[in-house]
Structure formats: C-alpha cells, structure tokens
Design a protein around this motif. Structure first.
Motif, PDB file in Angstrom:
ATOM      1  N   PRO A  54       3.862  35.635  46.623  1.00  0.00           N
ATOM      2  CA  PRO A  54       4.254  34.482  47.453  1.00  0.00           C
ATOM      3  C   PRO A  54       5.647  33.945  47.138  1.00  0.00           C
ATOM      4  CG  PRO A  54       2.590  33.847  45.828  1.00  0.00           C
ATOM      5  CD  PRO A  54       2.698  35.334  45.770  1.00  0.00           C
ATOM      6  N   ILE A  55       6.092  34.034  45.869  1.00  0.00           N
ATOM      7  CA  ILE A  55       7.437  33.542  45.519  1.00  0.00           C
ATOM      8  C   ILE A  55       8.494  34.384  46.231  1.00  0.00           C
ATOM      9  CG2 ILE A  55       9.063  33.109  43.643  1.00  0.00           C
ATOM     10  CD1 ILE A  55       6.714  31.282  43.459  1.00  0.00           C
ATOM     11  N   TRP A  56       8.342  35.697  46.149  1.00  0.00           N
ATOM     12  CA  TRP A  56       9.290  36.613  46.792  1.00  0.00           C
ATOM     13  C   TRP A  56       9.298  36.411  48.300  1.00  0.00           C
ATOM     14  CZ3 TRP A  56       8.065  41.323  49.652  1.00  0.00           C
ATOM     15  CH2 TRP A  56       9.183  42.120  49.926  1.00  0.00           C
ATOM     16  N   PHE A  57       8.112  36.291  48.888  1.00  0.00           N
ATOM     17  CA  PHE A  57       8.003  36.124  50.343  1.00  0.00           C
ATOM     18  C   PHE A  57       8.600  34.787  50.770  1.00  0.00           C
ATOM     19  CE2 PHE A  57       5.478  35.669  54.364  1.00  0.00           C
ATOM     20  CZ  PHE A  57       5.940  36.831  54.973  1.00  0.00           C
ATOM     21  N   ALA A  58       8.391  33.741  49.957  1.00  0.00           N
ATOM     22  CA  ALA A  58       8.947  32.418  50.281  1.00  0.00           C
ATOM     23  C   ALA A  58      10.476  32.436  50.257  1.00  0.00           C
ATOM     24  CB  ALA A  58       8.410  31.374  49.306  1.00  0.00           C
ATOM     25  N   VAL A  59      11.067  33.145  49.292  1.00  0.00           N
ATOM     26  CA  VAL A  59      12.530  33.234  49.222  1.00  0.00           C
ATOM     27  C   VAL A  59      13.070  34.007  50.425  1.00  0.00           C
ATOM     28  CG1 VAL A  59      14.482  34.156  47.904  1.00  0.00           C
ATOM     29  CG2 VAL A  59      12.620  32.989  46.719  1.00  0.00           C
ATOM     30  N   LEU A  60      12.357  35.073  50.828  1.00  0.00           N
ATOM     31  CA  LEU A  60      12.746  35.812  52.035  1.00  0.00           C
ATOM     32  C   LEU A  60      12.743  34.887  53.253  1.00  0.00           C
ATOM     33  CD1 LEU A  60      10.798  39.214  51.740  1.00  0.00           C
ATOM     34  CD2 LEU A  60      13.263  38.892  51.595  1.00  0.00           C
ATOM     35  N   ILE A  61      11.686  34.091  53.378  1.00  0.00           N
ATOM     36  CA  ILE A  61      11.593  33.167  54.512  1.00  0.00           C
ATOM     37  C   ILE A  61      12.712  32.137  54.458  1.00  0.00           C
ATOM     38  CG2 ILE A  61      10.181  31.332  55.540  1.00  0.00           C
ATOM     39  CD1 ILE A  61       7.705  32.920  54.704  1.00  0.00           C
ATOM     40  N   ALA A  62      12.995  31.608  53.255  1.00  0.00           N
ATOM     41  CA  ALA A  62      14.050  30.597  53.116  1.00  0.00           C
ATOM     42  C   ALA A  62      15.408  31.160  53.528  1.00  0.00           C
ATOM     43  CB  ALA A  62      14.093  30.098  51.674  1.00  0.00           C
ATOM     44  N   MET A  63      15.714  32.395  53.104  1.00  0.00           N
ATOM     45  CA  MET A  63      16.994  33.006  53.481  1.00  0.00           C
ATOM     46  C   MET A  63      17.053  33.233  54.988  1.00  0.00           C
ATOM     47  SD  MET A  63      18.010  35.671  50.454  1.00  0.00           S
ATOM     48  CE  MET A  63      19.713  35.694  50.998  1.00  0.00           C
ATOM     49  N   ASN A  64      15.901  33.589  55.564  1.00  0.00           N
ATOM     50  CA  ASN A  64      15.848  33.803  57.003  1.00  0.00           C
ATOM     51  C   ASN A  64      15.995  32.486  57.760  1.00  0.00           C
ATOM     52  OD1 ASN A  64      15.407  34.986  59.498  1.00  0.00           O
ATOM     53  ND2 ASN A  64      13.715  36.243  58.787  1.00  0.00           N
ATOM     54  N   VAL A  81      17.523  41.227  48.995  1.00  0.00           N
ATOM     55  CA  VAL A  81      16.312  40.675  48.380  1.00  0.00           C
ATOM     56  C   VAL A  81      15.101  41.547  48.703  1.00  0.00           C
ATOM     57  CG1 VAL A  81      14.782  38.654  48.302  1.00  0.00           C
ATOM     58  CG2 VAL A  81      17.248  38.343  48.443  1.00  0.00           C
ATOM     59  N   LEU A  82      15.081  42.144  49.893  1.00  0.00           N
ATOM     60  CA  LEU A  82      13.996  43.063  50.261  1.00  0.00           C
ATOM     61  C   LEU A  82      14.018  44.307  49.378  1.00  0.00           C
ATOM     62  CD1 LEU A  82      13.978  42.968  54.175  1.00  0.00           C
ATOM     63  CD2 LEU A  82      11.992  42.616  52.705  1.00  0.00           C
ATOM     64  N   LEU A  83      15.215  44.868  49.166  1.00  0.00           N
ATOM     65  CA  LEU A  83      15.340  46.130  48.413  1.00  0.00           C
ATOM     66  C   LEU A  83      15.277  45.910  46.909  1.00  0.00           C
ATOM     67  CD1 LEU A  83      18.203  47.829  50.488  1.00  0.00           C
ATOM     68  CD2 LEU A  83      15.772  48.416  50.505  1.00  0.00           C
ATOM     69  N   PHE A  84      15.733  44.750  46.443  1.00  0.00           N
ATOM     70  CA  PHE A  84      15.777  44.482  45.003  1.00  0.00           C
ATOM     71  C   PHE A  84      15.028  43.182  44.691  1.00  0.00           C
ATOM     72  CE2 PHE A  84      19.732  46.705  46.192  1.00  0.00           C
ATOM     73  CZ  PHE A  84      19.572  47.875  45.449  1.00  0.00           C
ATOM     74  N   PRO A  85      13.696  43.233  44.651  1.00  0.00           N
ATOM     75  CA  PRO A  85      12.896  42.027  44.394  1.00  0.00           C
ATOM     76  C   PRO A  85      13.213  41.358  43.061  1.00  0.00           C
ATOM     77  CG  PRO A  85      11.511  43.817  45.176  1.00  0.00           C
ATOM     78  CD  PRO A  85      12.856  44.406  44.887  1.00  0.00           C
ATOM     79  N   ASN A  86      13.779  42.112  42.112  1.00  0.00           N
ATOM     80  CA  ASN A  86      14.100  41.530  40.797  1.00  0.00           C
ATOM     81  C   ASN A  86      15.148  40.420  40.897  1.00  0.00           C
ATOM     82  OD1 ASN A  86      12.270  42.966  39.287  1.00  0.00           O
ATOM     83  ND2 ASN A  86      13.680  44.668  38.903  1.00  0.00           N
ATOM     84  N   LEU A  87      15.886  40.354  42.017  1.00  0.00           N
ATOM     85  CA  LEU A  87      16.795  39.234  42.221  1.00  0.00           C
ATOM     86  C   LEU A  87      16.034  37.915  42.215  1.00  0.00           C
ATOM     87  CD1 LEU A  87      19.153  40.577  45.054  1.00  0.00           C
ATOM     88  CD2 LEU A  87      19.829  40.017  42.710  1.00  0.00           C
ATOM     89  N   VAL A  88      14.793  37.964  42.688  1.00  0.00           N
ATOM     90  CA  VAL A  88      13.948  36.766  42.734  1.00  0.00           C
ATOM     91  C   VAL A  88      13.266  36.527  41.394  1.00  0.00           C
ATOM     92  CG1 VAL A  88      11.903  35.741  43.816  1.00  0.00           C
ATOM     93  CG2 VAL A  88      13.581  36.966  45.225  1.00  0.00           C
ATOM     94  N   PHE A  89      12.854  37.606  40.713  1.00  0.00           N
ATOM     95  CA  PHE A  89      12.029  37.462  39.507  1.00  0.00           C
ATOM     96  C   PHE A  89      12.839  37.378  38.223  1.00  0.00           C
ATOM     97  CE2 PHE A  89       9.227  40.097  42.380  1.00  0.00           C
ATOM     98  CZ  PHE A  89       8.503  38.997  42.845  1.00  0.00           C
ATOM     99  N   ALA A  90      14.180  37.421  38.324  1.00  0.00           N
ATOM    100  CA  ALA A  90      15.025  37.476  37.122  1.00  0.00           C
ATOM    101  C   ALA A  90      14.783  36.288  36.189  1.00  0.00           C
ATOM    102  CB  ALA A  90      16.493  37.547  37.517  1.00  0.00           C
ATOM    103  N   PHE A  91      14.599  35.085  36.728  1.00  0.00           N
ATOM    104  CA  PHE A  91      14.454  33.884  35.894  1.00  0.00           C
ATOM    105  C   PHE A  91      12.998  33.416  35.769  1.00  0.00           C
ATOM    106  CE2 PHE A  91      18.927  33.154  37.519  1.00  0.00           C
ATOM    107  CZ  PHE A  91      19.526  33.523  36.314  1.00  0.00           C
ATOM    108  N   LEU A  92      12.079  34.196  36.335  1.00  0.00           N
ATOM    109  CA  LEU A  92      10.658  33.794  36.278  1.00  0.00           C
ATOM    110  C   LEU A  92       9.980  34.322  35.018  1.00  0.00           C
ATOM    111  CD1 LEU A  92       9.666  34.303  40.034  1.00  0.00           C
ATOM    112  CD2 LEU A  92      10.075  32.162  38.838  1.00  0.00           C
TER     113      LEU A  92
END
Length: 427
Positions: A358-368, A416-427
C-alpha cells in the motif's frame, strides 16, 4: 450495472459545475430514493461514519499544515527565499529556472500550499525570467510545475488524505515519498539545464556585478530549511506523529513571522479564515464522498470492480496500468481531493487482493495526482499562473510550456514503477 450508472451520473454532475460535496451526496440520495431495495434506511449508519471522521486524529494534520503554509506565505519568507536563490544562480545558463525549481521544492517541504506557491512565484519569478530573455513557455512550465511539488514532497496534504483513505501510516508515506519527490526535482533541473545548453536563447545566463550579502542569503534560506528539517525530522525519527509535527510547524511559522516582524492580528486573521475555508471544503467533500461510497457499496459497486480485476483480468500489472491511466485521465477533469475520496477507496480492495504494497501504491497515486494540477484544460496550477501573470503570457504559451513537465512527471512515475526501492529506501 446500477453502481456504474451512479458513478457516471456523479461525473456528469461534476462536469456541470455542481459543487463536489453536493454532487456526490446528492447522487447518493437520489439513487437511494429510486432503488426500492435501498431506501433512506441505508443512511442510518452515516452519522457514525461522520463521527469517525470527526474523531480521526490523522486528519487533524490537514488544517494544521494548511495554516503553517499560509502563515509562512504571509510572513514574506517565501518571497525573500526566491529572490535570494535567484541571485545565487543568475550567472548560470538556465540558473534562474533551476533556482525556481529549488525554491519550489523548499516551499513544498515547508508549506505545501500549491496555490500560494504558484501565485507567489508567478508574481515574482515570471517577470524576472521574461526580462532575462527566457522563453515564455519554458518560464511558465517551470513555475507551474515547481509550484505543484507540494503535492508529492512531504508534508503533502495528498499523502495525509491517502494515508487515511488507505489505512496506512502517514509517517511511512512521508518517508516513502522523499526520494520520488527529489527524483522529480532532479528531472526538472536536468531538463532546464539541457534545454539551456541546446538552445541558448531559451534560458540565457544573466551577467551581473551585483554582490550578494552572505547574511541576507543565510537569513532567507536557513530558517525555512530548519523548519522543514524539524517538522519532517521529528516524524521520521518517531519523536512525533504527523499531527503533532504539524502543530509544531504552525508554532515555528508564527515564530519565524515574529522574527521577520510580520506577525500581526491582520495576518493571523487571514491565516485562520483561509484555513477554515480550505479545511471546510476538504471535509465537506469527505462527507459527500462517504455518503456516495455508502450507497455505491450497497449497490455492489466495489464487489463488481474487485471481481472484474481479480477474476476477469487476474493480472496485477494490468490492474496497476488501468488504475494509473484512469487516475491520470480523471485528473484532467476533477480535483485530486475528489479522486482521493471517491476513486481510491474503490481501488483499495483490489490492491489488497493482489497483495500490492500500500505504501508503494499510495506514492504512485500521489505522483499521478500531482498531474491533475498541471494537465490542461482544467489544471488548477495553470489557472493560478494565468490569473497572477495576466497578459504577460498567453494561455497557449502556458499549455505549450507545461507539456514537457507533464512528460517528466510520467517519467518519474515510470521510475517508481520500475524501481520500487525508491519508495522503500527510508522505510
């Protein structure tokens, strides 16, 4: 099928200009009245849902962050920041555009108020860029896109709303959005510098012998950075919740305003009244959306969508692609708040069924959703820019200038779609 018709009727009402909260609430009441199996008894649970919204401590951060941004806007801090940053980059080809992007990022991380950022930069930076010989389309696109960085860079109102709608930690969403937001800033800066290198007339360097006072630069740039670090740092370190940090941000804004000698009763009255208006609008939309989703779910709308994606389609990437394209297209016509409260809750059960983070999907939605502020013909940032700029730029020049930045946003979404670690780097 009835649920699908209900959704289309709500969209038609929106396009007719009916206020969002009344459009969704009215459609819900209309369909409850005409469907004999529902009736108005379906709304018996609505007061409990509204009471749940009133008791939601996460949503308390929304008016607090809005007020923090309005206080900083009225304190004159944003204006001094832009003028100081512009002076630093004057001699670099494309440097004035780069300074606008960097100031947009700093304002996003310290205020997050898109309308204030776009209008302020349109009034101050646009004349500077035009007088310096910048291409008007490039100048317009740079200002509009930089002003909307507050939609993805924390503390973002979108992320707070998505955290509530998707039942995920707002602090984790803030952490997840940091690198994607900075990647977007990097793409903007790279585009401006490359364009300035390829076509020197689009973004010329400014030769000046004006000396910059180090004290003035320090005084303009450091305070907002300290406020940004303290607000976000307290969330990331786990010292405070987003709501507590937002309250601290309001206090910090008041202190900065007092230091700058702009704190007065008139300024506080403006900040409080505008905060009340904006917060009232958001929460009225939330109540209307809650009413709509109650009837929509009773008609089997969410079950229909879940069955379609999980059984008829059955592919996670098809679902993600359709979801992102749908949000992007809807962003042409309706605001991010409506999309967050109406579309996202429909997608959440499908996301859970596919096991999407959900964190990754939420960031995708926010960028969109950020694109909803930029996409013609109804992008709000374009209206703010045109309103503040007047006749200095045409609507066509604004539309031409924003297209490359929309493509850059889509590129950032792809990263962000291709490199999900951009989202998880600080988690």
């Amino acid at each position: 099928m009835i649920a699908f018709i209900m959704f289309l009727v709500a969209l038609v009402f929106l396009l007719l200009g009916i206020p969002v909260a009344f459009a969704f609430g009215g459609v819900a009441m209309m369909f409850a009245f005409v469907m004999p199996e529902l009736g108005f008894e379906v709304f018996n649970i609505l007061p409990f849902r509204i009471y749940g919204i009133m008791n939601n401590t996460t949503l308390m951060a929304v008016p607090l962050f809005i007020m923090m941004g309005l206080i900083l806007e009225k304190s004159g801090m944003a204006e001094r920041l832009l003028l100081s940053m512009s002076s630093l980059f004057k001699s670099v080809r494309g440097g004035l555009g780069v300074s606008v992007v960097l100031v947009g990022a700093i304002l996003a991380a310290s205020t997050g108020i898109v309308s204030a950022s776009v209008v302020m930069m349109s009034v101050i930076a646009l004349p500077l860029m035009i007088n310096a010989g910048y291409n008007k389309s490039l100048a317009s696109g740079t200002i509009a896109s930089s002003g909307t960085l507050g939609q993805i860079i924390p503390p973002s109102i979108i992320l707070i709303i998505l955290g509530d709608v998707m039942s995920v930690s707002v602090g984790d969403l803030f952490k997840g959005a940091v690198l994607p937001g900075l990647a977007l800033v990097g793409l903007y800066v790279a585009y401006i510098l490359i364009r300035a290198f390829v076509n020197k007339d689009d973004a010329p360097a400014i030769v000046t012998h004006e000396k910059i006072s180090f004290y003035e630069v320090f005084k303009s740039i450091v305070p907002p950075l300290l406020l940004m670090v303290s607000v976000l740092g307290s969330i990331f370190a786990g010292i405070a919740s987003p709501t507590e940090s937002a309250a601290f941000g309001v206090l910090g804004g008041v202190i900065l305003s007092a230091i700058n000698k702009t704190l007065n009763a008139q300024m506080l009255k403006y900040a409080l009244s505008e905060t009340m208006k904006l917060s009232g609008m958001i929460f009225m939309i939330l109540i209307g959306a809650t009413t709509f989703s109650l009837v929509f779910n009773e008609l089997g709308g969410s079950d229909l969508i879940l069955e379609f994606f999980s059984e008829d389609v059955g592919d996670v990437w098809v679902f993600i692609t359709v979801a992102m394209i749908s949000i992007f297209i809807l962003g042409f016509f309706i605001d991010f708040i409506e999309i967050s409260f109406i579309i996202v809750p429909i997608l959440v059960p499908v996301m859970a069924a596919f096991g999407i983070d959900p964190i990754w999907f939420a960031v995708l939605i926010a960028m969109n959703l950020q694109a909803s502020f930029l996409t013609p013909p109804f992008g709000l940032s374009l209206f703010f820019l045109k309103g503040a700029a007047g006749d200095s730029v045409s609507t066509l020049e604004i539309y031409k200038g924003i297209i490359p930045f929309i493509l850059l946003q889509l590129m950032g979404l792809g990263l962000v779609l291709l490199f999900p670690n951009l989202v998880f780097a600080f988690l």
